[in-house]
Design a protein around this motif. Structure first.
Motif, PDB file in Angstrom:
ATOM      1  N   TRP A 108     -49.156 -23.064   2.958  1.00 58.30           N
ATOM      2  CA  TRP A 108     -49.337 -24.174   1.860  1.00 58.30           C
ATOM      3  C   TRP A 108     -50.313 -25.097   2.464  1.00 58.30           C
ATOM      4  CZ3 TRP A 108     -46.890 -25.286  -2.485  1.00 58.30           C
ATOM      5  CH2 TRP A 108     -45.657 -24.567  -2.882  1.00 58.30           C
ATOM      6  N   HIS A 150     -39.506 -29.072  -3.603  1.00 54.29           N
ATOM      7  CA  HIS A 150     -40.848 -28.530  -4.129  1.00 54.29           C
ATOM      8  C   HIS A 150     -41.270 -27.508  -3.158  1.00 54.29           C
ATOM      9  CE1 HIS A 150     -44.628 -27.659  -5.937  1.00 54.29           C
ATOM     10  NE2 HIS A 150     -45.248 -27.848  -4.812  1.00 54.29           N
ATOM     11  N   ARG A 151     -40.907 -27.470  -2.006  1.00 49.59           N
ATOM     12  CA  ARG A 151     -41.403 -26.393  -0.964  1.00 49.59           C
ATOM     13  C   ARG A 151     -40.614 -25.239  -1.104  1.00 49.59           C
ATOM     14  NH1 ARG A 151     -45.609 -27.458   2.852  1.00 49.59           N
ATOM     15  NH2 ARG A 151     -47.228 -28.893   1.820  1.00 49.59           N
ATOM     16  N   ASP A 173     -43.381 -24.502   5.242  1.00 50.25           N
ATOM     17  CA  ASP A 173     -44.830 -24.434   5.544  1.00 50.25           C
ATOM     18  C   ASP A 173     -45.470 -23.090   5.016  1.00 50.25           C
ATOM     19  OD1 ASP A 173     -44.694 -26.502   7.208  1.00 50.25           O
ATOM     20  OD2 ASP A 173     -44.321 -25.402   8.811  1.00 50.25           O
ATOM     21  N   HIS A 174     -44.529 -22.085   4.314  1.00 50.39           N
ATOM     22  CA  HIS A 174     -45.322 -20.903   3.915  1.00 50.39           C
ATOM     23  C   HIS A 174     -44.566 -20.806   2.407  1.00 50.39           C
ATOM     24  CE1 HIS A 174     -45.922 -20.551   8.200  1.00 50.39           C
ATOM     25  NE2 HIS A 174     -47.007 -20.118   7.868  1.00 50.39           N
ATOM     26  N   ARG A 175     -45.275 -20.051   1.344  1.00 45.96           N
ATOM     27  CA  ARG A 175     -44.900 -19.458   0.271  1.00 45.96           C
ATOM     28  C   ARG A 175     -44.191 -18.117   0.628  1.00 45.96           C
ATOM     29  NH1 ARG A 175     -50.014 -21.254  -1.180  1.00 45.96           N
ATOM     30  NH2 ARG A 175     -49.959 -22.876  -2.607  1.00 45.96           N
ATOM     31  N   TYR A 216     -52.508 -28.063   3.637  1.00 45.81           N
ATOM     32  CA  TYR A 216     -52.319 -29.386   4.050  1.00 45.81           C
ATOM     33  C   TYR A 216     -52.568 -30.632   3.171  1.00 45.81           C
ATOM     34  CZ  TYR A 216     -51.527 -33.223   7.422  1.00 45.81           C
ATOM     35  OH  TYR A 216     -51.204 -34.408   7.977  1.00 45.81           O
ATOM     36  N   TRP A 243     -40.438 -33.557  -2.070  1.00 44.45           N
ATOM     37  CA  TRP A 243     -41.226 -32.676  -1.198  1.00 44.45           C
ATOM     38  C   TRP A 243     -40.598 -31.333  -0.926  1.00 44.45           C
ATOM     39  CZ3 TRP A 243     -41.128 -31.343   3.935  1.00 44.45           C
ATOM     40  CH2 TRP A 243     -42.183 -30.724   4.650  1.00 44.45           C
TER      41      TRP A 243
END
Length: 310
Positions: free
Chosen positions: A201, A216-217, A193-195, A203, A213
């Motif tokens: 990130w 990538h995250r 959910d975070h860099r 939505y 996905w």
């Protein structure tokens, strides 16, 4: 309900965050009815939750509201979505009555065609991906074996709607290097959910291909050689160690300053045991004293008067 939510959209962040009091005022519905309609929008993929609302006394890390985290009351933040044509067979009827006397704890059931597709997905080859998740693993625990990694993957599937669409073994395979580096399931959720700089990130709806996905995250959390960077919990633990080291150095410097000003180190009296320190003070012992001269004179005068009586 969707119209009212759309009126409060921030067109820069593409999110809406009206508080429930505003929704109740604008729609004229009760709190339970607002909760019912929001649950219905969630169930039909028309609404996504970016941030869940929370109060300080119920937020983790505030110790029941005694510790101020500086966030105050956080309003829930939503995004409105457009259903894809594959969702056209979902019924538009609201299941059950609208007016309720409580906030519903779960989403209302979907239409029958979607349930049929779910049953078909479970019976097709490889349909184990849709097995219901179970959380029997602490999100804050580290992984020590393949069995632990599988249990952590199940906990992640229970916490993430995207990871729930693939099997626990597939989740474990994707996260093997992170688990080996000492990451917890909570660290994985944070990284999804975070860099690395802590920025969330944006939505973008449900992931179309969950493995891609996920890679990538998590790619920003890998170094140039492909090894995982320190996770959030590892960074916090290192920061705590550094803080304690700086506090210890500060105390040592303070003691050195006192030693220079006093000509030697400070010597403190030994501390009393807690039970002794809290015990009531003993009553002072009293010793009998000799009678004073005035008392003797008064006694002698009284005895003389008694002797003079007939």
């Amino acid at each position: 309900m969707a119209t009212i939510l759309a009126r409060y959209v921030d067109w820069i962040l593409l999110a809406t965050r009206p508080v429930w009091a505003v929704l109740m005022e604008r729609t004229g519905l009760s709190r339970s009815s607002v909760a019912k309609w929001i649950a219905w929008l969630h169930a039909h993929d028309l609404l996504g939750a970016v941030t869940r609302g929370s109060l300080p006394q119920y937020r983790p890390g505030t110790h029941g509201g005694t510790v101020d985290d500086g966030r105050g009351a956080v309003a829930a933040e939503y995004v409105l979505t457009i259903p894809t044509p594959s969702d056209a067979d979902v019924t538009d009827e609201v299941d059950g009555p609208v007016e309720e006397t409580r906030t519903p704890s779960g989403s209302p059931p979907r239409g029958e065609p979607l349930a049929l597709r779910a049953r078909e997905a479970q019976t097709r080859p490889g349909g184990a991906n849709t097995a219901p998740p179970s959380r029997t693993w602490s999100l804050a625990a580290t992984v020590g074996s393949k069995t632990d990694a599988l249990a952590a993957a199940e906990a992640l599937r229970a916490a993430s709607l995207d990871l729930r669409r693939i099997s626990a073994r597939h989740v474990r395979h994707l996260l093997t290097p992170f688990f080996a580096a000492g990451w917890t399931a909570s660290d994985v959720l944070h990284a999804l959910d975070h860099r690395t700089d802590g920025a969330p990130w944006p939505y973008a709806g449900m992931a179309r291909r969950v493995p891609g996905w996920t890679r990538h995250r998590l790619a920003p959390w890998l170094d140039a050689s492909g090894r995982p960077l320190p996770s959030k919990s590892q960074r916090m633990a290192a920061a705590a160690v550094d803080q304690r080291a700086r506090q210890r150095a500060w105390r040592e410097e303070l003691e050195a300053q006192h030693a220079r000003s006093l000509g030697g180190p400070r010597i403190f009296a030994p501390r009393m045991p807690r039970a002794e320190a809290l015990a009531p003070a003993p009553a002072p012992a009293t010793r009998p004293t000799a009678p004073t001269q005035a008392y003797r004179d008064a006694r002698a005068a009284l005895n003389a008067r008694l002797a003079a009586r007939p």
